[in-house]
Structures are given as structure tokens and as C-alpha cells.
Scaffold this motif. Sequence first.
Motif, PDB file in Angstrom:
ATOM      1  N   VAL A  29     -11.715 -40.117 -38.302  1.00  0.00           N
ATOM      2  CA  VAL A  29     -12.043 -41.012 -37.402  1.00  0.00           C
ATOM      3  C   VAL A  29     -10.891 -41.729 -36.813  1.00  0.00           C
ATOM      4  N   LYS A  30     -10.062 -42.493 -37.660  1.00  0.00           N
ATOM      5  CA  LYS A  30      -8.877 -43.347 -37.202  1.00  0.00           C
ATOM      6  C   LYS A  30      -7.838 -42.535 -36.531  1.00  0.00           C
ATOM      7  N   ASP A  39     -21.477 -41.436 -37.053  1.00  0.00           N
ATOM      8  CA  ASP A  39     -22.293 -42.574 -36.369  1.00  0.00           C
ATOM      9  C   ASP A  39     -22.547 -43.650 -37.103  1.00  0.00           C
ATOM     10  N   CYS A  40     -22.749 -43.627 -38.268  1.00  0.00           N
ATOM     11  CA  CYS A  40     -23.232 -44.910 -38.975  1.00  0.00           C
ATOM     12  C   CYS A  40     -22.017 -45.527 -39.797  1.00  0.00           C
ATOM     13  N   HIS A 106     -24.725 -32.082 -35.142  1.00  0.00           N
ATOM     14  CA  HIS A 106     -26.408 -32.569 -35.135  1.00  0.00           C
ATOM     15  C   HIS A 106     -27.333 -31.317 -34.922  1.00  0.00           C
TER      16      HIS A 106
ATOM     17  N   ARG B  37     -15.638 -42.098 -26.005  1.00  0.00           N
ATOM     18  CA  ARG B  37     -16.234 -40.902 -25.673  1.00  0.00           C
ATOM     19  C   ARG B  37     -16.094 -40.326 -24.299  1.00  0.00           C
ATOM     20  N   LEU B  79     -13.627 -49.842 -35.139  1.00  0.00           N
ATOM     21  CA  LEU B  79     -13.967 -48.388 -34.860  1.00  0.00           C
ATOM     22  C   LEU B  79     -13.059 -47.257 -34.778  1.00  0.00           C
ATOM     23  N   VAL B 312     -26.819 -49.665 -34.581  1.00  0.00           N
ATOM     24  CA  VAL B 312     -25.989 -48.794 -34.288  1.00  0.00           C
ATOM     25  C   VAL B 312     -26.572 -47.438 -33.427  1.00  0.00           C
ATOM     26  N   VAL B 316     -24.539 -46.256 -30.080  1.00  0.00           N
ATOM     27  CA  VAL B 316     -23.530 -45.067 -29.943  1.00  0.00           C
ATOM     28  C   VAL B 316     -24.261 -43.980 -29.211  1.00  0.00           C
ATOM     29  N   LYS B 320     -23.024 -42.149 -25.795  1.00  0.00           N
ATOM     30  CA  LYS B 320     -23.113 -40.490 -25.590  1.00  0.00           C
ATOM     31  C   LYS B 320     -23.659 -40.101 -24.187  1.00  0.00           C
ATOM     32  N   GLU B 335     -31.911 -38.758 -30.097  1.00  0.00           N
ATOM     33  CA  GLU B 335     -32.378 -39.065 -31.510  1.00  0.00           C
ATOM     34  C   GLU B 335     -33.656 -39.702 -31.681  1.00  0.00           C
TER      35      GLU B 335
END
Lengths: 106, 426
Positions: A29-30, A39-40, A106, B37, B79, B312, B316, B320, B335
Motif C-alpha cells: 500500500v505504501k 480496505d480495513c 472482491h 483512487r 493511509l 471505514v 472507502v 470508490k 458492499e
Amino acid sequence: MPKITYIEHNGKEHVVEAPVGQTVMEAAVKHAVPGIDADCGGACACATCHVYVDPEWLPKTGEASSMEQSMLDFANDVEDNSRLSCQIKLTSELDGLVVRLPKSQH
Amino acid sequence: MPTADRGPKHEVAVTTNEIKRIIIIGAGQAGGETAQRLRQAGFKGDITLIGEEPVAPYQRPPLSKAYLLGKLTMERLLLRPASMYAEENIAFLPSVKAVWIDRAGKKVRIEGGRELPYDALVLATGARPRRLPLVGADLDGVHLFRTAADADAIRPDFVAGKKLIVIGAGYIGLEVAAVARQLGLEVTVVETAVRPLARVTSPEVAGFFLDEHTRQGVRFVLGGQPALIKGKDRVTGVGLADGGELPADLVIAGIGVTPETTLAQHCGLAIDNGVVADAECRTSDPNIFAIGDCASRPMAHYENRIARLESVHNAVEGAKIVAGVLTGQKPHTVEAPWFWSDQYDLKLQIAGLFQGYDHVAFRGVMADRSFAAFYYKGDRLIAVDAVNRPGEYLGAKMLIQTGRSIPSNIIVDESKPMKELVASAR
Ligand SMILES: Cc1cc2nc3c(=O)[nH]c(=O)nc-3n(C[C@H](O)[C@H](O)[C@H](O)COP(=O)(O)OP(=O)(O)OC[C@H]3O[C@@H](n4cnc5c(N)ncnc54)[C@H](O)[C@@H]3O)c2cc1C
Ligand code: FES
């Protein structure tokens, strides 16, 4: 610092260096490696950080905890070498680690 | 896309390829994700991310968990590394407050008077913690809990032996209580309702957490009415309406939040428990979007009922959706809502919205500290609270998302693995 190679589903490779103690998810991610959503943020709540550990590296990454395994049961396209990358902490032993990314998270 | 009922003529949405300048107000989880994003989706135009806090967008959940315990550094909450905004050509303006939106002129004014033009504007202003409406609430040692700065202000006092009073037994209050006990503080939780977690879970699951915290040494004053905060310069205690008094070295208020809608209100956007947005996160002005804690939107899995989520997942997902809409990509698959809370060694994972349930079925038993509570409305599964049961959580989430269910008398049967049950669900 350990070096990790992420291979996207389309074959594109990303080599990233990250400090010991960070997770394989955080390192991705970084460095904006696409294909790991996370996502979490590593709370083991989203299962969107799924990777396939290169079989050669399995002895060094260890096994998924039962918590992680139960999450993986419900991920798409799970294989024997599937892991949640937020649950793999980098050690100096993991320098050179190779993981592949699934088609989608997903 | 523009429709007749969207207000005056100038409020026609610009089309995707006319969008060259996007401004995001609020550099929290929703705003930060949106900027990122948009770039991932290939947006090449200008992105300006305006944030009042001095730091790059970070995750709040660990603030009341690992960060407060001292197990995570700020660096790891971010993040993305702060340097990445410049690398991705995102104009990130920290410590800058947006003060005015000129909808007709499509400009945002920031503190100091500068005006920035936009083609599309994203409101991601989050929520503000409610202040205690009590005399003494501004004494030293009385804290709100929302930002990294709040957590940093508390940490020096989080040492063994100190007396902490937590006001409000929601998830954040209970997480803070759990961390405090782990660090050896004396903890009392004061809650006006007769049980903890009253707004967010069933009496059964609330009872489980009450027992757990009690066993861990937390004292509860349920149905307690704080009347004033005592102390001269620094807090020394909390006075209750019934005349009782609790001594304190430190008070943390976790009594909920209010959506930050000041800017939206001033420029006349529709507000109803947050900025009102549609399924594309578009507000009553088609060129302005609202996401995260500050916005309410239709819930796809619940007859499009309008709700404002604080999670969260919601932050998020808003990012998106907006990134998809603004770059003309295929719509994001919405979701089922999800959330988690960590207390001691308990991982609570929640999927769905439990409001309006008429019965609850348990898989596993609470005494084992590993169980799932499934909430039903009629024969439809609408939510799950899973404690140390990730399979039950993800399985139920999948069912809710795909509109399937498992009868409650079958879901409780532990001889059948969750995976099998989910596979056979209709
Ligand atoms: C302690 C804590 C624990 C939590 N734990 C969990 C959890 O376990 N799981 C979970 O799913 N969720 C959790 N949450 C909720 C989650 O963190 C929020 O839902 C999420 O942060 C919302 O993101 P947001 O971007 O909408 O708002 P925020 O993160 O609040 O960001 C909004 C930002 O906008 C800024 N802003 C507001 N107005 C302006 C303006 N006019 N100009 C410039 N900047 C402005 C604010 O200063 C803020 O930085 C927790 C929250 C807290 C506080
Ligand atoms: S990042 Fe969410 S489970 Fe790994």
C-alpha cells in the motif's frame, strides 16, 4: 531492508523494499502496488489483501492463523498458498519474498 | 447525470471529460482515499485535497486500539506516505480550512481568502465529536476522542494507577476502557442508557460485552447522569445527577458525533442527518459529491433506506463510488456495510444493519468467547455480530450482499461448517 516482489495478475512486477516489522500488505500500500485494496488497514476485517505466496517461500512465511484461515475460506479463488498479506510480518528471513496477486479482491 | 428535478439551470452536471479540476474538502479517510483512487482510475487533471488537520490522511480505528496501547507509530497510521501526494501530483494542503463554497461560481474559499475553482467538488468533512454539555467540560484532563492529536494528548496520562472515567459506552468508549485496563488504569464507564452499546447492538451482545469488561475490572455506572465535571484547573471528578461523585484524574467523552455539514449548509445543499447524497454520492448540486461520515445515502441492501454510516467501509466505498463516477468507469459494486471493534482479545466483526430485526439466532455460545449473533427480519438475514468468528462474519456478509439467507434454525447448527451453509443458501 527486506525486498518483496509483487506480481500482478497480468504479470507486471513491482519490487519494493520495506522495513522489518511492517506487513506485506503495508509495504504494498505504501508503494502504491495496485491489486491489494486492504480496505480495513490490516485489522483482519476485509479480506481484500489476499495474495498467493510463492511456494518456495511458504516455509518462511509460516501458516495462517485460524482466524485468518476462516477469512480465507470466503475469499475468491483461494489456493493452498493463499494468505492475507496484512497477517505476514516482514522479517530479515523474508528478504526476496515473492507473492502473486489474485485477479480481483472482491 | 442532469435531471429536471435537480434545481436551477446552472446546476447541470459537467460531463466526465469536461472535469479538469477536482477539489476534495476534508483529508480524512474518505478524502484521502478519493484522491488516491482518482489517480488509480487514471484521472489526469488537477486534484486539490484540503485538510484542516496538520497531518496526511490517516486511519482513525487504531487510535482507540493499538495506537493508544503504544503499539503503533503515527507513521503506520498514514493511509499513504506523506510524500506520495506530491509524487502523484495531488495538491495536498494540510492545516488549511475551507470556509466557503460558491456554487454558482464553482469556487472554494480557504482560510486567508484564496479562492480555488473546481469542476467537481467532493465533501469529505467527516464528523465532530459531541462535547459534554456540562460545567467543567473544558478543564484540563477532559478529552474528546477523534483525532491523533486527541490520542496524543491522552497518552501521557495513560499510566497504571490513574483514575479514568469514560462517559459514553459506545464502541470507542469501550475500546478506550479496554486499553486503559490493559495499561493498569482504574476505569469507570458512565452511561446514561441502562446498557452499553444501546444504539449499536442487541441487549444480548451488549450483555456479553458488559460481562467481559466487568470481569476485566471495569466499573459501570449504567443509567448514570453526569451533571458536572469537578476540578479547579484540572479535573478531579465527575458529579452525577443523583448527587454521587466519582473521583477522576482523566475524563474521556465518547458520546457520539455530529456530521460536519457547516459548509454544505451555508451553500444551501440538502441536509438531513448529514449531507443528502444519492447512490452515486451526488448531493442536491450535481457537481458536488458528499462521502464518508458527513453524508447520508441510500442503502442498496435495505430497500434504499437513507442512512448515515460512520465506518471505514463507508468512507472507502464513497471514495470508490466517486472515483468511478468522475472517471466514467464501471460502477463500483456496493458492499454490505461492515465494521469491527477490538476489545482485549475479542475481535467483534459486524456486517449489515441490525436496526428493525425481530429475532436473533446464536451460533456458538458466549461462554466460549466465540460466537455469532445473526439478526433476522422475518426470514431474511439482515446483520451479524461475530465475536472471534471471522468465518461467520464473512459468510453472513456475503449472504446479505447477494440477498440470500439461511433459516435461523439451520444457521445455529454447528455440525455444519459455515462455508457449507453459505454455499447452500438461497
Ligand atoms: C477512535 C475511533 C475509532 C474508530 N474505530 C473504527 C473501527 O474500528 N472500524 C470502523 O469501520 N470505523 C471506525 N471508526 C470510524 C472511522 O474512523 C470513520 O468512519 C472514518 O474516519 C470517516 O472518514 P471521513 O473521511 O468521512 O471522516 P474523518 O476521518 O473524520 O475526516 C474528515 C476530515 O475533514 C476535516 N475537515 C472537516 N471540515 C473541514 C474543512 N472545512 N476544511 C478542511 N478540512 C475539514 C477534518 O478535520 C477531518 O480531518 C473509528 C473512529 C474513531 C474516531
Ligand atoms: S487488510 Fe483487511 S484483512 Fe488484510
